[in-house]
Design an enzyme around this catalytic site. Structure first.
Site, short mmCIF file in Angstrom:
data_model
loop_
_atom_site.label_atom_id
_atom_site.label_comp_id
_atom_site.label_asym_id
_atom_site.label_seq_id
_atom_site.Cartn_x
_atom_site.Cartn_y
_atom_site.Cartn_z
N LYS A 1 -8.31 -0.18 -9.35
CA LYS A 1 -8.76 -0.82 -8.14
C LYS A 1 -10.28 0.43 -7.47
O LYS A 1 -10.33 1.28 -7.49
CB LYS A 1 -7.95 -0.77 -7.71
CG LYS A 1 -8.32 -1.41 -6.13
CD LYS A 1 -7.34 -2.46 -4.77
CE LYS A 1 -8.02 -3.26 -3.29
NZ LYS A 1 -8.47 -1.71 -2.59
N THR B 1 -5.28 2.77 -7.59
CA THR B 1 -7.14 3.27 -6.05
C THR B 1 -8.58 4.22 -6.10
O THR B 1 -6.89 5.27 -6.49
CB THR B 1 -6.81 2.51 -4.43
OG1 THR B 1 -5.96 1.37 -4.81
CG2 THR B 1 -7.74 2.53 -4.67
N HIS C 1 -14.04 -1.53 -1.76
CA HIS C 1 -12.71 -0.96 -1.29
C HIS C 1 -13.41 -2.06 0.85
O HIS C 1 -13.21 -1.56 1.48
CB HIS C 1 -13.02 0.09 -0.24
CG HIS C 1 -11.45 0.82 -0.14
ND1 HIS C 1 -10.61 1.11 -1.10
CD2 HIS C 1 -10.70 0.94 1.16
CE1 HIS C 1 -9.30 1.61 -0.50
NE2 HIS C 1 -9.78 1.67 0.73
N TYR D 1 -2.22 5.93 -4.97
CA TYR D 1 -3.87 6.78 -3.74
C TYR D 1 -3.54 7.35 -5.29
O TYR D 1 -2.24 8.53 -4.81
CB TYR D 1 -3.88 6.48 -2.61
CG TYR D 1 -4.67 6.05 -1.10
CD1 TYR D 1 -5.65 5.52 -2.06
CD2 TYR D 1 -4.03 5.52 -0.41
CE1 TYR D 1 -6.33 4.83 -1.62
CE2 TYR D 1 -4.76 4.17 -0.25
CZ TYR D 1 -5.46 4.38 -0.26
OH TYR D 1 -6.23 3.24 0.28
N SER E 1 0.96 -1.08 0.24
CA SER E 1 -0.22 -0.03 -0.50
C SER E 1 1.09 1.22 -0.22
O SER E 1 1.96 1.08 0.25
CB SER E 1 -0.97 -0.04 1.41
OG SER E 1 -1.21 1.14 1.34
C1 FNR Z 1 -7.80 -1.35 2.81
N1 FNR Z 1 -7.88 -1.83 1.62
C2 FNR Z 1 -6.98 -0.55 0.67
N2 FNR Z 1 -6.79 -0.34 -0.17
C3 FNR Z 1 -6.13 0.73 -0.99
O1 FNR Z 1 -5.92 0.57 -2.04
N3 FNR Z 1 -5.17 0.84 -0.54
C4 FNR Z 1 -5.03 0.55 1.25
O2 FNR Z 1 -4.01 1.29 1.56
C5 FNR Z 1 -5.96 0.44 1.42
N4 FNR Z 1 -6.41 0.28 3.12
C6 FNR Z 1 -7.76 -1.40 4.13
C7 FNR Z 1 -6.88 -1.10 4.82
C8 FNR Z 1 -7.38 -1.55 5.55
C9 FNR Z 1 -7.96 -1.96 7.68
C10 FNR Z 1 -8.74 -2.88 5.14
C11 FNR Z 1 -9.51 -3.60 5.72
C12 FNR Z 1 -8.42 -2.19 3.54
C13 FNR Z 1 -9.22 -2.15 0.78
C14 FNR Z 1 -8.46 -3.44 0.17
O3 FNR Z 1 -7.31 -3.55 -0.65
C15 FNR Z 1 -9.31 -4.13 -0.43
O4 FNR Z 1 -9.86 -3.39 -1.21
C16 FNR Z 1 -9.78 -4.35 1.01
O5 FNR Z 1 -10.04 -5.24 2.31
C17 FNR Z 1 -10.74 -6.43 0.16
O6 FNR Z 1 -12.04 -6.32 0.75
P1 FNR Z 1 -11.43 -8.03 2.46
O7 FNR Z 1 -11.11 -9.14 1.22
O8 FNR Z 1 -11.16 -7.60 3.69
O9 FNR Z 1 -13.34 -7.94 2.63
#
Ligand code: FNR
Length: 379
Positions: free
Chosen positions: A251, A155, A275, A129, A106
């Site tokens: 994404k 993203t 997300h 991002y 990330s």
């Molecule tokens: C995320 N997600 C996320 N996505 C992204 O593009 N950059 C990021 O820094 C983050 N940070 C993040 C933190 C936390 C705590 C969570 C739970 C999620 C989203 C992540 O990439 C992904 O899309 C989701 O977690 C998918 O859903 P599930 O597998 O957690 O149900």
């Protein structure tokens, strides 16, 4: 605690983590309706059981963006993963590499690009991002390239942060947050020793390298909040498309029209994602959104999916709905929090086992065999 299924890691993580960290990963936006539906809609997908199909030599591998994956699974970018285990991004990346799947770092990781990339023997993916500070975006892209990253995950579903009300209750934010976090850390000694004391710096590694000063948790929230860019449009992404030679994945797509725009833009792939239910509560679950998107794309670019995938059977369901591969977020972070690198490796092994059983009992010999005809509704 005995771990016999992928779902067991969540409870193990809950026991180990200070509540502010458990709820940060476990929670979603607003009333968490989309978060709940992501999981339940996917789990409700029924598959056709087929027998006597001679499915012995199963091939679970896929070719994606010029890479061979031993499973159609990628570790999703999750901010602050390094708060869940000591230098958590490095541990998760090593586990992924040991099982032949990509790890996505990330933008807002604890460990910087330069710490994670050299720790593994396959190129990691990097997530970016859309931020107001274009200088940061440019410099971080250059650093990723220099570290051998080929696949960029861009993203786009965070032009503004979704409100996650659990965070104020848990101490992640809200009144006296810092003191509450300290008290929670003291009452969770295993975490405090492993991560709190030995896992420093607790920093946004990629950001502090750019700003030239250390950034803590409060800075993370402040910097991010001040840097979201709601004015962003496809046009603003063109310089990145031009600057990045490797595969570029968008994404955060949930609508067929946006998927078509991603195609026009020249994306190599998309991630159908809300997300993990952390942005706009009330939007479709990805299990519901995916089929019409796959239909609109017609194989012209790769369609990945995340949000709600908790086990190997879910992977097969997502593929049957039209995905080429899935990303997993919470599932791997629970495992990481519970048992570090070994936990994530065990989770991936459990995913593989479940996929093998599901493929055998649906008559699929390879990942390519998993398609809509496998859905019970097509029987
Ligand atoms: C995320 N997600 C996320 N996505 C992204 O593009 N950059 C990021 O820094 C983050 N940070 C993040 C933190 C936390 C705590 C969570 C739970 C999620 C989203 C992540 O990439 C992904 O899309 C989701 O977690 C998918 O859903 P599930 O597998 O957690 O149900």
């Amino acid at each position: 605690m005995i771990i016999s299924s992928p779902g067991d890691f969540r409870e193990a993580a809950r026991r180990k983590l200070p509540p502010f960290l458990f709820h940060y990963i476990d929670g979603g936006a607003y009333a968490e309706r989309t978060l709940g539906r992501n999981v339940s809609d996917l789990a409700d997908i029924a598959l056709r059981q087929r027998v006597l199909k001679g499915s012995e030599d199963l091939d679970l591998s896929v070719d994606l963006f010029g890479e061979k994956l031993s499973l159609p699974v990628v570790l999703a970018p999750v901010g602050l993963t390094g708060m869940y285990a000591r230098r958590g991004e490095v541990q998760a990346a090593k586990a992924a590499a040991s099982r032949g799947v990509p790890f996505t770092l990330s933008t807002v990781s604890v460990c910087p690009i330069e710490e994670v990339a050299p720790a593994i023997d396959r190129p990691m993916w990097f997530q970016l991002y859309v931020l107001r500070d274009r200088g940061f975006m440019k410099s971080v892209l250059e650093r990723a390239k220099a570290a051998g990253v080929k696949t960029l995950v861009f993203t786009v579903d965070m032009p503004v942060p979704g409100a996650r009300y659990r965070d104020a209750h848990s101490g992640m934010s809200g009144p006296n947050a810092e003191i509450r976090r300290m008290v929670q850390a003291m009452t969770h000694p295993a975490w405090a020793w492993d991560v709190g004391l030995r896992g420093t710096p607790h920093d946004l590694g990629n950001v502090s390298a750019y700003l030239g000063k250390p950034t803590g948790l409060a800075d993370y929230i402040g910097w991010l909040a001040g840097n979201f860019d709601p004015s962003i449009s496809w046009k603003d992404l063109e310089w990145i498309r031009d600057a990045w030679d490797g595969p570029m994945i968008i994404k955060g797509i949930l609508d067929p029209e946006d998927a078509k725009d991603a195609l026009t833009f020249g994306a190599d792939g998309i991630v159908v994602s809300n997300h993990g239910g952390r942005q706009l509560d009330g939007v479709l679950s990805t299990a519901t959104a995916l089929p019409p998107i796959a239909e609109a794309v017609q194989g012209r670019m790769k369609v990945l999916m995340d949000s709600g995938v908790r086990n190997g059977l879910d992977v097969v369901r997502a593929l049957a709905l039209g995905a080429d591969a899935v990303l997993i977020g919470r599932a791997f972070v629970y495992a990481l929090a519970a048992h570090g690198q070994a936990g994530v490796a065990q989770l991936l092994d459990l995913f593989e086992k479940e996929m093998r059983v599901a493929m055998t009992l649906t008559g699929a010999k390879s990942v390519a065999d998993i398609d809509r005809s496998m859905l019970a509704e097509h029987a």
